[in-house]
Design an enzyme around this catalytic site. Structure first.
Site: not given
Ligand SMILES: *[C@@H]1O[C@H](CO)[C@@H](O)[C@H](O)[C@H]1NC(C)=O
Ligand SMILES: *[C@@H]1O[C@H](CO)[C@@H](O)[C@H](O)[C@H]1NC(C)=O
Length: 353
Positions: A106, A329, A332
């Site tokens: 990702s 998170d 990312h």
């Protein structure tokens, strides 16, 4: 005697020049684009997420409620030179008739998404299509005949189902068949090698003739990378295909690495680390990756983004990733944001060659 010294000096200069020529990190004038610091530039960000209609919700921090904006205002400034300005229309023209494929996890999706946004912003009137089939996403600019693809593949090497369970095979890589016809390949892999428990998508690791319940993850990573490297050395013709590796993208989940209390992480961070040096030092996976790349016969351009990204403790989604407060998170990156810089570096490398 004098001429002997002159010849010796000339040879030495040639040698220095050769070494410089082989430094894949450098710009035209020998400057290293990956050493520098983040500076405030009020012309930033390069785009607003609202101008990128296809942006994935998980990267749309402002759309998900993040209200501070200073993190959008930083430009990467190499210490010794200027990075070429990103010109999306120029890139589309250079890529006419070509296919570019990101292969990875990702973080690779993060960079692919950033690039599709940057190009769309450059030519907002140009038609585009986005098709998703299984693990492959294809973004096309029909007017420019350019395909930008993303193939989700967390380990690069294979996972197979057997009677004993799912086996991660460190020396087998079937997916490569699909990569051969591409003009530009950009790989990444790291984060999934660390997963344990429910998030670990395999039950055993196979290395040669041995099958293990588990092994040192960094060792497994390097073995998997070597399989990838052998495949590239044996299958890629670099006169047809340019190969890049997106360097290891760092997390920010332990404040001691940047001089704060251990309990601090990415949430609430609104500024990068000052200067050019990350107190936490080199990332162990980056060290392994560089070792594998050095041993290859093929020229692979390392987008050496680890340090510059390590400095950006402020640029992760934290609670503004999935649009709720479900996940924290710190892996990312918000878009607009740090992956835009990775793509500026990709562009700089592409136009230089
Ligand atoms: C794996 O096993 C095969 C068959 O038993 C053998 O020929 C081969 O040499 C072994 N490979 C390694 C790396 O030990
Ligand atoms: C944070 O990093 C420090 C220094 O590397 C280490 O000693 C500590 O165990 C880490 N803490 C956690 C929770 O990972």
């Amino acid at each position: 005697m004098g001429s002997a010294i002159a010849i010796a000096i000339a040879l030495l200069l040639c040698f220095v020049f050769l070494i410089h020529g082989q430094n894949h990190h450098s710009g035209k004038n020998g400057c290293d684009w990956f050493i520098g610091s983040w500076v405030i530039d009020n012309s930033y960000p390069l785009y607003e997420a609202t101008d990128c209609p296809f942006i994935e919700k998980e990267f749309d921090c402002q759309g998900n409620g993040r209200t501070d904006r200073l993190y959008l205002k930083y430009r990467w400034q190499p210490t010794g030179c200027k990075l070429p300005r990103f010109n999306g229309e120029d890139l589309l023209k250079r890529l006419r008739g070509k296919s570019l494929l990101f292969v990875g996890d990702s973080l690779s999706l993060n960079q692919w998404q950033s690039l599709t946004c940057m190009l769309h912003i450059a030519v907002p009137q140009a038609k585009y299509t986005l098709v998703r089939t299984g693990d492959l996403s294809t973004f096309t600019f029909p007017d420019y005949d350019v395909n930008l693809m993303f193939s989700r593949n967390a380990f690069l090497v294979d996972t197979v189902s057997e009677s004993i369970g799912r086996v991660l095979e460190l020396d087998s890589m079937e997916a490569g068949k699909f990569w051969k016809g591409m003009d530009v390949l950009i790989f990444d892999s790291w984060h999934w090698w660390l997963h344990v428990g429910r998030k670990q998508p395999w039950d055993f690791i196979r290395d040669g003739n041995h099958t293990y319940k588990d092994m040192d993850r960094l060792v497994a990573y390097e073995k998997g990378l070597k399989t990838w490297a052998n495949w590239v050395d044996n299958n890629i013709d670099t006169t047809k295909t340019k190969v890049f590796f997106q360097g290891v993208s760092p997390d920010h989940s332990n404040g001691t690495l940047w001089g704060e209390p251990e309990a601090n992480f990415c949430e609430g961070q609104v500024r990068p680390v000052r200067g050019s040096i990350y107190p936490g030092g080199q990332h162990p996976a980056e060290v392994a990756l560089k070792r594998v790349l050095r041993a290859m016969s093929t020229t692979v351009y390392l987008l050496d983004i680890t340090t510059l990204s390590q400095l950006r403790k402020d640029a992760h989604p934290s609670v503004y990733g999935h649009g709720g407060h479900r996940d924290m998170d710190c892996s990312h990156w918000c878009l607009a944001g740090v992956p835009d810089t990775w793509n500026q570096l990709l562009y700089a490398a592409l136009i230089q060659h």
